[in-house]
Design a protein around this motif. Sequence first.
Motif, mmCIF file in Angstrom:
data_model
loop_
_atom_site.group_PDB
_atom_site.id
_atom_site.type_symbol
_atom_site.label_atom_id
_atom_site.label_comp_id
_atom_site.label_asym_id
_atom_site.label_seq_id
_atom_site.Cartn_x
_atom_site.Cartn_y
_atom_site.Cartn_z
ATOM 1 N N SER A 50 0.691 -0.987 -0.158
ATOM 2 C CA SER A 50 -0.121 0.089 0.020
ATOM 3 C C SER A 50 0.862 1.223 0.083
ATOM 4 C CB SER A 50 -0.880 0.038 1.348
ATOM 5 O OG SER A 50 0.150 -0.089 2.642
ATOM 6 N N GLY A 51 2.055 1.022 0.408
ATOM 7 C CA GLY A 51 2.874 2.386 0.687
ATOM 8 C C GLY A 51 3.887 2.648 -0.035
ATOM 9 N N MET A 52 4.253 1.623 -1.269
ATOM 10 C CA MET A 52 5.346 1.995 -2.071
ATOM 11 C C MET A 52 5.236 2.903 -3.228
ATOM 12 S SD MET A 52 7.525 -1.762 -2.228
ATOM 13 C CE MET A 52 6.115 -2.639 -2.809
ATOM 14 N N GLY A 53 3.962 3.397 -3.308
ATOM 15 C CA GLY A 53 3.827 4.191 -4.476
ATOM 16 C C GLY A 53 4.717 5.323 -4.527
ATOM 17 N N ARG A 54 5.432 5.829 -3.377
ATOM 18 C CA ARG A 54 6.368 6.873 -3.669
ATOM 19 C C ARG A 54 7.773 6.492 -3.965
ATOM 20 N NH1 ARG A 54 3.842 7.202 1.020
ATOM 21 N NH2 ARG A 54 5.357 6.230 2.297
ATOM 22 N N SER A 55 7.821 5.082 -3.969
ATOM 23 C CA SER A 55 9.466 4.653 -4.584
ATOM 24 C C SER A 55 9.600 5.011 -5.942
ATOM 25 C CB SER A 55 9.327 3.147 -4.554
ATOM 26 O OG SER A 55 10.648 2.587 -5.357
ATOM 27 N N THR A 56 10.976 5.321 -6.389
ATOM 28 C CA THR A 56 11.446 5.518 -7.524
ATOM 29 C C THR A 56 11.395 4.374 -8.598
ATOM 30 O OG1 THR A 56 13.864 5.346 -6.920
ATOM 31 C CG2 THR A 56 12.731 7.507 -6.756
ATOM 32 N N GLY A 60 6.374 2.296 -16.193
ATOM 33 C CA GLY A 60 5.443 2.641 -16.724
ATOM 34 C C GLY A 60 4.463 1.402 -17.520
ATOM 35 N N SER A 61 3.474 1.685 -17.927
ATOM 36 C CA SER A 61 2.167 0.590 -18.407
ATOM 37 C C SER A 61 2.797 -0.066 -19.393
ATOM 38 C CB SER A 61 1.032 1.422 -18.815
ATOM 39 O OG SER A 61 1.033 2.231 -19.701
ATOM 40 N N SER A 62 3.607 0.503 -20.446
ATOM 41 C CA SER A 62 4.273 -0.124 -21.334
ATOM 42 C C SER A 62 5.199 -1.430 -21.053
ATOM 43 C CB SER A 62 4.642 0.625 -22.595
ATOM 44 O OG SER A 62 5.989 1.449 -22.017
ATOM 45 N N GLU A 63 6.023 -0.825 -19.982
ATOM 46 C CA GLU A 63 7.201 -1.688 -19.568
ATOM 47 C C GLU A 63 6.485 -2.935 -18.755
ATOM 48 O OE1 GLU A 63 8.917 2.008 -17.565
ATOM 49 O OE2 GLU A 63 10.700 0.810 -18.204
ATOM 50 N N VAL A 64 5.113 -2.633 -17.950
ATOM 51 C CA VAL A 64 4.537 -3.516 -17.261
ATOM 52 C C VAL A 64 4.025 -4.655 -18.395
ATOM 53 C CG1 VAL A 64 2.355 -3.974 -16.093
ATOM 54 C CG2 VAL A 64 3.908 -2.193 -15.303
ATOM 55 N N GLY A 465 -5.151 -6.117 -9.254
ATOM 56 C CA GLY A 465 -6.531 -6.077 -8.843
ATOM 57 C C GLY A 465 -6.671 -5.455 -7.540
ATOM 58 N N THR A 466 -7.709 -4.850 -7.493
ATOM 59 C CA THR A 466 -8.196 -4.123 -6.361
ATOM 60 C C THR A 466 -9.720 -4.233 -6.321
ATOM 61 O OG1 THR A 466 -8.521 -2.046 -6.873
ATOM 62 C CG2 THR A 466 -6.419 -2.543 -5.962
ATOM 63 N N GLU A 467 -10.650 -3.809 -5.375
ATOM 64 C CA GLU A 467 -11.991 -3.752 -5.419
ATOM 65 C C GLU A 467 -12.382 -2.720 -6.389
ATOM 66 O OE1 GLU A 467 -13.404 -3.409 -1.630
ATOM 67 O OE2 GLU A 467 -13.042 -5.470 -0.938
ATOM 68 N N SER A 468 -11.573 -1.692 -6.607
ATOM 69 C CA SER A 468 -12.073 -0.520 -7.467
ATOM 70 C C SER A 468 -11.520 -0.716 -8.749
ATOM 71 C CB SER A 468 -11.732 0.554 -6.934
ATOM 72 O OG SER A 468 -10.502 0.769 -6.629
ATOM 73 N N GLY A 469 -10.797 -1.999 -9.166
ATOM 74 C CA GLY A 469 -10.307 -2.089 -10.537
ATOM 75 C C GLY A 469 -8.828 -2.305 -10.365
ATOM 76 N N LEU A 470 -8.030 -2.027 -11.578
ATOM 77 C CA LEU A 470 -6.497 -2.302 -11.771
ATOM 78 C C LEU A 470 -5.855 -1.100 -11.031
ATOM 79 C CD1 LEU A 470 -5.940 -3.736 -14.980
ATOM 80 C CD2 LEU A 470 -5.045 -4.661 -13.058
ATOM 81 N N ASP A 471 -4.780 -1.369 -10.281
ATOM 82 C CA ASP A 471 -4.137 -0.546 -9.668
ATOM 83 C C ASP A 471 -2.748 -0.700 -10.264
ATOM 84 O OD1 ASP A 471 -2.260 1.049 -8.173
ATOM 85 O OD2 ASP A 471 -3.470 0.610 -6.228
ATOM 86 N N HIS A 472 -2.302 0.505 -11.094
ATOM 87 C CA HIS A 472 -1.067 0.330 -11.520
ATOM 88 C C HIS A 472 0.044 0.357 -10.878
ATOM 89 C CE1 HIS A 472 2.227 0.701 -14.810
ATOM 90 N NE2 HIS A 472 2.510 2.118 -14.097
ATOM 91 N N SER A 473 -0.117 1.042 -9.770
ATOM 92 C CA SER A 473 1.216 1.183 -8.805
ATOM 93 C C SER A 473 1.497 -0.042 -8.299
ATOM 94 C CB SER A 473 1.022 2.404 -7.852
ATOM 95 O OG SER A 473 1.733 2.307 -7.078
ATOM 96 N N ARG A 474 0.435 -0.755 -7.699
ATOM 97 C CA ARG A 474 0.520 -2.244 -7.049
ATOM 98 C C ARG A 474 1.092 -3.016 -7.927
ATOM 99 N NH1 ARG A 474 -3.031 -4.504 -3.050
ATOM 100 N NH2 ARG A 474 -2.863 -6.692 -3.203
ATOM 101 N N LEU A 475 0.473 -3.063 -9.170
ATOM 102 C CA LEU A 475 1.223 -4.108 -10.203
ATOM 103 C C LEU A 475 2.691 -3.792 -10.745
ATOM 104 C CD1 LEU A 475 0.614 -6.220 -12.425
ATOM 105 C CD2 LEU A 475 -0.273 -4.500 -13.886
ATOM 106 N N SER A 476 2.789 -2.314 -10.560
ATOM 107 C CA SER A 476 4.307 -2.159 -10.878
ATOM 108 C C SER A 476 5.233 -2.525 -10.108
ATOM 109 C CB SER A 476 4.434 -0.484 -11.204
ATOM 110 O OG SER A 476 5.653 -0.184 -11.233
ATOM 111 N N HIS A 477 4.839 -1.998 -8.922
ATOM 112 C CA HIS A 477 5.954 -2.614 -7.601
ATOM 113 C C HIS A 477 6.017 -3.936 -7.703
ATOM 114 C CE1 HIS A 477 7.043 1.317 -6.710
ATOM 115 N NE2 HIS A 477 5.767 1.662 -6.503
#
Length: 512
Positions: A50-56, A60-64, A465-477
């Motif tokens: 939940s908290g790694m969204g601030r990581s460098t 991006g979506s294309s790399e994912v 996946g989350t209850e509200s849909g895809l979370d790119h930050s969660r997927l990326s990390h």
Amino acid sequence: LARILVSFLSTPAWLLQQLNSDLIELTMSRLLKGNVMSCVFLMVRSRLISGMGRSTFSIGSSEVSTILRQNESLVQLSVASDDDSWNEESSPLHCVASVDTNQLSSNSPIEDKLAAARCLLTEGLLFGVFDGHGGPECSQVVSKRLFEYIALALLPRDALQRVVDSWEAGNSLPLIEVYNDPSTFVPELQEVYQASLLRYAKHLLTRKQKVFSMEEAMKGAFMSLDADMGREVLENESSAVLEPLLRVAISGSVACVAHIDGPHLHIANAGDCGAVLGMESDSRAGCWRAKRLSQDHNWENLHEVNRVLAEHPESESEYVVRDQRLLGMLMPFRALGDHRFKWDTNVRKNVIEKYVGEDLIPTVCSTPPYLTSEPEIVYHRLGPRDNFLVMGSDGLWECMNVIDVITLTGEYMSGRQTLQPVRFPHRPVSLDEIALLLEKRQEGLKLKPTDTNAATHLIRHSLGGTESGLDHSRLSHSLTLPPEVRRFFRDDISIHVVFFDQDFLRRCPVEI
């Protein structure tokens, strides 16, 4: 516990910064209570995902998409018929339209393996998901050998005799055509494996079974291959191939295999991979029902726990199943390989202790075998409302429940048609049918997927996946976690999505 703490000490600073003192204090209190794994899971996952969204380290979506699609593949099997009539000469393989597959590793190297093949001497397709443990060796070997054992077990006696005669004469007579896997064994190992396969074929010729049983054929194939893997070690102690044979026999693999012949679907499962059928709801269009075709063989399955306990003296009951594992060591209660849990005391001492070391010998193993390779067999006759089959390693089912997997796949199937040109049946169609087809396509536009592969679609949602849909930050990390902590978040994920030919299933006669 030492391995876990060492991995955290070597974790990059950006990851450790996410842990505050309150969470660490709570975690240590749980540690003192002995609940080590759950506390580590809570400590890391509750804070970092939940908290790694601030990581460098975000990508991006294309790399994912590039990472997710790296191992995807497609097997296209069904060919459109030119008319709407049933043709007895048409292949039962047309029941399967296509198969989407993909894998995402957590372990390095990956311990999962996928396999797909067509039987050449009988009708039918084979699909398998194999999840290794203790190394990738067993799953790699089982995935390449098991289908041949099954193909032999399905042969009638006269065909089996021809195979034996051909092999003994030195001729090559393949049993299966493998899809998307050109790899082969080194010649020295291939010679050992071919000798075992010939031995199994000769054994099948001696059976006195009058009525063919698909269940017995698949069980016999699993258990015979497993027995051969143990025997090959003992018969090649002075051979140059002893080391790879021993690595295969000591490591292990669970297996889930589907055999599809026309409308007939058989699932053979040993371990904790899973197979689930996706069916269109009878009551509402666009709704999906799930039918589980396999059961996990682990501590959560009370029947399995009772089976294992019943096979050993009551005096062993306190340690046969301990800490949710077999002998406190192994998560699955059924698997191929793992012969350190199957060999008797003398063999363990003369082979494992001699060549590998006593550390791999179970501390308490008085009445082996403790582990079986016998699969559970489930039969299902496919019908017009059976749309697809999802087979996955436990890495998928740990991230998503069965209903979500089937719903996502069903919605994906509805939306995928918008990525392809409109295709009408190769037969006369009415205006009402055309209108219905176009209406479904219009609805599918709302569900237009990002991926052209259903297995990739499932992996994407299992990680992000989350209850509200895809979370790119969660997927990326999740995709950029360092190797030393990645395994704490997820396992290897391997998936087959088998799509059925609905036209074939609607026209297929009941007597087939």
